[in-house]
Design an enzyme around this catalytic site. Sequence first.
Site, short mmCIF file in Angstrom:
data_model
loop_
_atom_site.label_atom_id
_atom_site.label_comp_id
_atom_site.label_asym_id
_atom_site.label_seq_id
_atom_site.Cartn_x
_atom_site.Cartn_y
_atom_site.Cartn_z
N SER A 115 -61.83 -33.10 43.52
CA SER A 115 -63.12 -32.70 42.96
C SER A 115 -63.48 -31.30 43.43
O SER A 115 -62.85 -30.72 44.30
CB SER A 115 -64.20 -33.68 43.43
OG SER A 115 -64.30 -33.64 44.84
N GLY A 135 -80.41 -30.61 47.96
CA GLY A 135 -79.72 -31.90 47.92
C GLY A 135 -79.73 -32.60 49.27
O GLY A 135 -79.15 -32.11 50.23
N GLY A 195 -78.20 -35.24 50.19
CA GLY A 195 -77.09 -36.19 50.22
C GLY A 195 -76.29 -35.99 51.50
O GLY A 195 -76.77 -35.39 52.46
N HIS A 234 -69.16 -56.83 77.02
CA HIS A 234 -70.44 -56.36 77.54
C HIS A 234 -70.19 -55.33 78.64
O HIS A 234 -69.31 -55.54 79.49
CB HIS A 234 -71.23 -57.54 78.13
CG HIS A 234 -72.50 -57.13 78.78
ND1 HIS A 234 -73.60 -56.76 78.03
CD2 HIS A 234 -72.85 -56.98 80.08
CE1 HIS A 234 -74.59 -56.42 78.86
NE2 HIS A 234 -74.16 -56.55 80.11
P1 FAD Z 1 -58.77 -33.52 47.19
O1 FAD Z 1 -58.85 -33.71 48.64
O2 FAD Z 1 -59.83 -32.70 46.54
O3 FAD Z 1 -57.34 -32.88 46.91
C1 FAD Z 1 -56.96 -32.45 45.65
C2 FAD Z 1 -55.90 -31.39 45.79
O4 FAD Z 1 -55.35 -31.13 44.51
C3 FAD Z 1 -56.42 -30.05 46.30
O5 FAD Z 1 -55.70 -29.63 47.42
C4 FAD Z 1 -56.23 -29.10 45.13
O6 FAD Z 1 -55.88 -27.78 45.54
C5 FAD Z 1 -55.07 -29.75 44.39
N1 FAD Z 1 -55.01 -29.42 42.97
C6 FAD Z 1 -56.00 -29.49 42.06
N2 FAD Z 1 -55.55 -29.16 40.83
C7 FAD Z 1 -54.23 -28.88 40.98
C8 FAD Z 1 -53.20 -28.49 40.09
N3 FAD Z 1 -53.44 -28.35 38.79
N4 FAD Z 1 -51.98 -28.26 40.59
C9 FAD Z 1 -51.70 -28.41 41.91
N5 FAD Z 1 -52.64 -28.80 42.80
C10 FAD Z 1 -53.88 -29.04 42.35
N6 FAD Z 1 -64.93 -37.91 52.68
C11 FAD Z 1 -64.88 -38.83 53.66
O7 FAD Z 1 -64.38 -39.92 53.42
N7 FAD Z 1 -65.35 -38.56 54.92
C12 FAD Z 1 -65.90 -37.36 55.22
O8 FAD Z 1 -66.32 -37.16 56.36
C13 FAD Z 1 -66.00 -36.38 54.21
N8 FAD Z 1 -66.54 -35.19 54.48
C14 FAD Z 1 -66.59 -34.23 53.50
C15 FAD Z 1 -67.18 -33.02 53.79
C16 FAD Z 1 -67.25 -32.04 52.82
C17 FAD Z 1 -67.89 -30.72 53.15
C18 FAD Z 1 -66.70 -32.28 51.52
C19 FAD Z 1 -66.73 -31.21 50.46
C20 FAD Z 1 -66.13 -33.49 51.22
C21 FAD Z 1 -66.07 -34.49 52.20
N9 FAD Z 1 -65.52 -35.73 51.94
C22 FAD Z 1 -65.48 -36.69 52.92
C23 FAD Z 1 -64.96 -36.09 50.63
C24 FAD Z 1 -63.41 -35.96 50.66
O9 FAD Z 1 -63.07 -34.64 51.00
C25 FAD Z 1 -62.83 -36.34 49.30
O10 FAD Z 1 -63.27 -37.61 48.92
C26 FAD Z 1 -61.30 -36.34 49.36
O11 FAD Z 1 -60.81 -35.09 49.75
C27 FAD Z 1 -60.72 -36.72 48.00
O12 FAD Z 1 -59.33 -36.72 48.07
P2 FAD Z 1 -58.43 -36.41 46.78
O13 FAD Z 1 -57.02 -36.52 47.24
O14 FAD Z 1 -58.88 -37.22 45.64
O15 FAD Z 1 -58.75 -34.89 46.39
P1 NAI Z 2 -74.46 -36.44 47.07
O1 NAI Z 2 -74.27 -37.05 45.75
O2 NAI Z 2 -74.23 -37.22 48.30
O3 NAI Z 2 -75.94 -35.87 47.19
C1 NAI Z 2 -76.47 -34.93 46.30
C2 NAI Z 2 -77.98 -35.02 46.34
O4 NAI Z 2 -78.51 -33.91 45.63
C3 NAI Z 2 -78.53 -36.27 45.68
O5 NAI Z 2 -79.39 -36.92 46.58
C4 NAI Z 2 -79.27 -35.75 44.45
O6 NAI Z 2 -80.42 -36.50 44.14
C5 NAI Z 2 -79.65 -34.35 44.90
N1 NAI Z 2 -79.87 -33.37 43.81
C6 NAI Z 2 -79.18 -33.24 42.66
N2 NAI Z 2 -79.68 -32.20 41.94
C7 NAI Z 2 -80.69 -31.67 42.66
C8 NAI Z 2 -81.59 -30.57 42.47
N3 NAI Z 2 -81.52 -29.79 41.40
N4 NAI Z 2 -82.52 -30.31 43.42
C9 NAI Z 2 -82.61 -31.10 44.53
N5 NAI Z 2 -81.77 -32.15 44.76
C10 NAI Z 2 -80.81 -32.41 43.85
O7 NAI Z 2 -73.53 -35.13 47.05
P2 NAI Z 2 -73.08 -34.14 48.20
O8 NAI Z 2 -73.94 -34.27 49.38
O9 NAI Z 2 -72.94 -32.83 47.54
O10 NAI Z 2 -71.65 -34.70 48.56
C11 NAI Z 2 -70.61 -34.78 47.56
C12 NAI Z 2 -69.63 -35.86 47.87
O11 NAI Z 2 -68.89 -35.58 49.03
C13 NAI Z 2 -70.32 -37.18 48.08
O12 NAI Z 2 -70.00 -38.01 46.99
C14 NAI Z 2 -69.78 -37.74 49.33
O13 NAI Z 2 -69.21 -38.98 49.11
C15 NAI Z 2 -68.70 -36.75 49.77
N6 NAI Z 2 -68.92 -36.48 51.19
C16 NAI Z 2 -68.76 -37.50 52.09
C17 NAI Z 2 -69.02 -37.31 53.41
C18 NAI Z 2 -68.87 -38.44 54.33
O14 NAI Z 2 -68.30 -39.45 53.95
N7 NAI Z 2 -69.37 -38.34 55.55
C19 NAI Z 2 -69.45 -36.03 53.94
C20 NAI Z 2 -69.63 -35.03 52.91
C21 NAI Z 2 -69.34 -35.28 51.61
#
Ligand code: FAD
Ligand code: NAI
Length: 467
Positions: free
Chosen positions: A146, A181, A183, A446
């Site tokens: 994503s 946001g 979230g 505990h």
């Molecule tokens: P991705 O990790 O997005 O990997 C997709 C890969 O595909 C990328 O490396 C990209 O370069 C590659 N790619 C895309 N298109 C092509 C193409 N055409 N050819 C070749 N390569 C391509 N989730 C958690 O569970 N715990 C967390 O603590 C957490 N923290 C997060 C913090 C942040 C700031 C963010 C942004 C996300 C976080 N997430 C967390 C969410 C987590 O990163 C994603 O759910 C996870 O990475 C999804 O894995 P994926 O393999 O589907 O995709």
């Molecule tokens: P999110 O979906 O968790 O939160 C986005 C928030 O933005 C929502 O509460 C929504 O109501 C709000 N929002 C949307 N449009 C808005 C606007 N115009 N003005 C104000 N608020 C608005 O998405 P987020 O935080 O960007 O994370 C993306 C994904 O990454 C999540 O789906 C999460 O699962 C994953 N992630 C997971 C982590 C973890 O597992 N610890 C850490 C970071 C990311």
Amino acid sequence: MSQYDLVVIGSGPGGYVCAIKAAQLGLKTAVIEKRKTHGGTCLNVGCIPSKALLHASEMFEEAGHGFEQLGIKVSKPKLDLETMMKHKQDVIDANVNGVGFLLKKNKIEAIHGTGKILSAGKVEVTAEDGSKSTVEAKNIVIATGSDVMPLPGVEIDEKQIVSSTGALELEKVPGKLVVVGGGVIGLELGSVWGRLGSEVTVVEFMDKILGPMDADVSKTFQRMLKKQGVDFKLSTKVTGVEKKGKGLEVTIEPAKGGDAQTIEADVVLVAIGRKPYTEGLGLEEAGVALDERGRVKTDGHYKTSVDGIYAIGDVIVGPMLAHKAEDEGVALAEMLSGQAGHVNYDVIPGVVYTQPEVASVGKSEEELKSAGVSYKTGKFTFNANGRARAMNKTDGFVKVLADAETDRVLGVHIIGFGAGEMIHEAAVLMEFGGSSEDLGRTCHAHPTMSEAVKEAAMATAGKPIHS
Ligand code: FAD
Ligand code: NAI
């Protein structure tokens, strides 16, 4: 004849785990990745770097405010942001190199370039220098993950107006940080910069933070963050961000419409969700259908609308979580090897790595109510837990939701220090269809924070010992 049994596009937690499992099961496997390093969003710009900064900023905060009560006098800690960022980069490097090593160890061909599906069985790879080659495989897995959801009319420059990627790279602590946001990303990264000294305002469209989270937990959590200095503007939307002098002017208005107002910021973090990444993959030409939200449509076996093409992780339906992507990767590799793969979507834990942590698995009270399920609740607060007192970590509670008739545990929600580790005993219990009585009768060491989980389970029958 196909070169490979399986080619995976994307080496994030979904893609690399699928490839490793497939190779372990004897499939000749290749991975195509366009990023320089493996590990996807999670290892490069997501889970891992954010947790490195969360931990470091938590230690900074603790040294500044937490030690004194324990009788440890230290001089006011000084921030060395450059070294903190180096720690983050070292952690990223160790993890992404680790994935590279695992791919090699499992004899997986790692192809560097951008993949485009030409048809079932054929993927074109464009290398960095523009040269093209074709990879052939019996099966193709789309694991492209994503990308940041843009806020209409607001251009992300990753310096002043940042997504999570820029927020992990700031060169100095912003005076005022406005987070769009409330979230997971907004609260985690808002916490990082708040602890390091920013004044943080979170603007959230809905009337609660952390959207689908159990409302009781979400309300308590918001109160805790407010005490930590985070300001919230709920039921409010950001409609514009303008550069003004060296700073930014953020226009906000009530979510339901009304008078606009402006607030000042040095940095704005846009964290309003993420969208499936399918750009340039050639899905339309290949006939791979998307759903109404741009996600790759799959059946119960991760098969897309085209035979031989599969998809997993953030690019398909479901929570955008690394462990969900990983488990789908394993299940798909097993299915493609003729085994039975399975992911239990009812038991996928979610953790917010703030301080305190918030962790949940299964259903929230609101979900149970709207499904008409009759349930009982058991709650136990950490201020009645000896270990929590000993560590000065008494904020929060454990809540167990169990079926009123069968006693089967349907959801567990924890807010407190170490919640992200404690949640797994609930996940294992739920995976085996356990009851709150099972949990309450399991001997817990505990003194541990986990005793609060046992007590909350006992409380569903109205019989905790310590409250
Ligand atoms: P991705 O990790 O997005 O990997 C997709 C890969 O595909 C990328 O490396 C990209 O370069 C590659 N790619 C895309 N298109 C092509 C193409 N055409 N050819 C070749 N390569 C391509 N989730 C958690 O569970 N715990 C967390 O603590 C957490 N923290 C997060 C913090 C942040 C700031 C963010 C942004 C996300 C976080 N997430 C967390 C969410 C987590 O990163 C994603 O759910 C996870 O990475 C999804 O894995 P994926 O393999 O589907 O995709
Ligand atoms: P999110 O979906 O968790 O939160 C986005 C928030 O933005 C929502 O509460 C929504 O109501 C709000 N929002 C949307 N449009 C808005 C606007 N115009 N003005 C104000 N608020 C608005 O998405 P987020 O935080 O960007 O994370 C993306 C994904 O990454 C999540 O789906 C999460 O699962 C994953 N992630 C997971 C982590 C973890 O597992 N610890 C850490 C970071 C990311």
